[in-house]
Motif scaffolding. Structure first.
Motif, mmCIF file in Angstrom:
data_model
loop_
_atom_site.group_PDB
_atom_site.id
_atom_site.type_symbol
_atom_site.label_atom_id
_atom_site.label_comp_id
_atom_site.label_asym_id
_atom_site.label_seq_id
_atom_site.Cartn_x
_atom_site.Cartn_y
_atom_site.Cartn_z
ATOM 1 N N THR A 91 0.832 -1.205 0.000
ATOM 2 C CA THR A 91 0.000 0.000 0.000
ATOM 3 C C THR A 91 0.864 1.251 0.000
ATOM 4 O O THR A 91 0.633 2.192 -0.766
ATOM 5 N N HIS A 96 -1.823 -0.576 -4.717
ATOM 6 C CA HIS A 96 -3.064 -0.839 -3.986
ATOM 7 C C HIS A 96 -3.736 -2.139 -4.423
ATOM 8 O O HIS A 96 -4.308 -2.853 -3.592
ATOM 9 N N GLU A 97 -3.672 -2.434 -5.708
ATOM 10 C CA GLU A 97 -4.318 -3.658 -6.188
ATOM 11 C C GLU A 97 -3.625 -4.897 -5.641
ATOM 12 O O GLU A 97 -4.273 -5.888 -5.294
ATOM 13 N N SER A 127 -7.847 1.689 -2.627
ATOM 14 C CA SER A 127 -7.625 1.404 -4.037
ATOM 15 C C SER A 127 -8.579 2.216 -4.916
ATOM 16 O O SER A 127 -8.197 2.764 -5.951
#
Length: 202
Positions: A91, A96-97, A127
């Motif tokens: 993160t 984020h994914e 995300s």
């Protein structure tokens, strides 16, 4: 502590204390040295892995942090705390994914763990906020599960409210923001929720 480590170099507890004190004083090189020496003696020390990862993240040395964490998890794949640390590192890196995928894996392994549901929901929200994801329904679904299993925690409803706002579902957003406000017990959190509610009411 330095004298104790010099006399008894195998004392992991002393090295750990010295590393943590050094990190707290901003002496990152010294702290890193001690954490590394601990891992030479005890290759899978959770405390040393956590401490070293924190240091690397502050210096944006994400690849090194991930390497140490994954080495640890190859031996202890069920360690929830370190798996969370890995997702948090992704993160911070802006991946984020990947972070959300790591939390999804955790949820499969810990399907009834309310903390994991909250971590995943928060990650999905981050995300979406970063523009890397647009699956509001999945995020809301997970956060509603978190809200059910953590009825006194304001964060799930707060994040659901923000997600509904993002979709322009104002009534649903207000309902969840008000729920969050009833649960909130932190002054900063209360002020934050009230600010959002005030902006919605304009």
């Amino acid at each position: 502590l330095e004298e104790l480590v010099r006399i008894s170099p195998g004392r992991v507890d002393s090295r750990l204390m010295l590393a943590e004190l050094s990190a707290g004083q901003g002496k990152t090189a010294k702290a890193e040295e001690q954490y590394r020496k601990i891992l030479e003696t005890v290759p899978h020390s959770e405390q040393a892995i956590s401490g070293l990862t924190r240091l690397y993240r502050k210096q944006e040395r994400y690849d090194e942090a991930v390497n140490y964490i994954e080495s640890y998890l190859s031996r202890y794949p069920g360690d929830k705390r370190i798996r969370r640390l890995l997702a948090e590192t992704y993160t911070e890196r802006g991946w984020h994914e990947v972070a959300a995928a790591k939390y999804e894996e955790m949820l499969r392994d810990f399907p009834n763990d309310p903390e994991v549901k909250l971590w995943l929901g928060r990650s999905l929200y981050e995300s979406i906020s970063s523009g890397k994801n647009n699956d509001h329904d999945r995020a809301v679904y997970v956060l509603k599960q978190a809200a059910e299993t953590m009825p006194e925690n304001a964060e799930p409803d707060y994040l659901i409210g923000l997600l509904y706002l993002d979709k322009n579902y104002r009534e649903l957003a207000v309902d969840h923001l008000k729920l969050a406000l009833k649960k909130a017990d932190d002054k900063r959190q209360i002020a934050e929720i009230r600010k959002v509610l005030a902006e919605v009411g304009r």
